[in-house]
Scaffold this active site. Sequence first.
Site, PDB file in Angstrom:
ATOM      1  N   ASP A   1       0.832  -1.198   0.000  1.00  0.00           N
ATOM      2  CA  ASP A   1       0.000   0.000   0.000  1.00  0.00           C
ATOM      3  C   ASP A   1       0.868   1.250   0.000  1.00  0.00           C
ATOM      4  O   ASP A   1       0.633   2.190  -0.761  1.00  0.00           O
ATOM      5  CB  ASP A   1      -0.925  -0.010   1.221  1.00  0.00           C
ATOM      6  CG  ASP A   1      -1.875   1.168   1.230  1.00  0.00           C
ATOM      7  OD1 ASP A   1      -2.576   1.382   0.219  1.00  0.00           O
ATOM      8  OD2 ASP A   1      -1.921   1.890   2.249  1.00  0.00           O
TER       9      ASP A   1
ATOM     10  N   ASP B   1       1.225   3.942  -3.031  1.00  0.00           N
ATOM     11  CA  ASP B   1       0.902   5.350  -2.765  1.00  0.00           C
ATOM     12  C   ASP B   1       2.001   6.265  -3.295  1.00  0.00           C
ATOM     13  O   ASP B   1       1.725   7.308  -3.890  1.00  0.00           O
ATOM     14  CB  ASP B   1       0.709   5.595  -1.267  1.00  0.00           C
ATOM     15  CG  ASP B   1      -0.616   5.085  -0.741  1.00  0.00           C
ATOM     16  OD1 ASP B   1      -1.490   4.715  -1.549  1.00  0.00           O
ATOM     17  OD2 ASP B   1      -0.781   5.042   0.497  1.00  0.00           O
TER      18      ASP B   1
END
Length: 195
Positions: free
Chosen positions: A84, A88
């Site tokens: 994640d 990002d």
Amino acid sequence: MEILGNLKNSIRHSVLPFASRIPLSPDTITYLGLFVSFLAAFEFAKGDLLYGALFLILGGVLDVLDGAVARVSGTTSAFGGVLDSVCDRYADAIVFAGLIYGFVNNTIQGSGFFIEGWIWCMFAMIGSYLVSYTRARAEAAGASKLDIGVAERSERIIILIIGALTGFLLQALALIAILTHITFIQRVMGAKQRL
């Protein structure tokens, strides 16, 4: 910033019931969020600020959902957190790249405070990476959770969306550039105190 932090937490908790009905894995949602960021970058590169902002909003929704689905399904993992975070950073870079392309090729017009738009994008991107890297490096060195500062990722995205939707994109990029560098300094100072 505590108010915004509380708002983010309440949003995360409010999507939990909905997250339990999503048939996708958290990692799949993370990859979808990254793909949507490519779409946002493409729209910004074309100079379509409205669609760029709408894809950013969708990407933000997916960014909230991947964590919510992981918690509800009991599939949280160290790798999921790393994936994640990495996605990002990639998403941030590709959106700024689309904006830079738009400014350089004049599909997005303007300069602000006697500085070209693409330069504001570069400073905003550098600042965004410094915010994330300073936290990761300090925490790896033994600092406790270093989430201090005025420009975390969600704040930066909200500022960018508002700027794109209102026609104040340059001002939004300048604000992101300034706030990220302030946050970088705050985190370096915080790391020094803790380490």
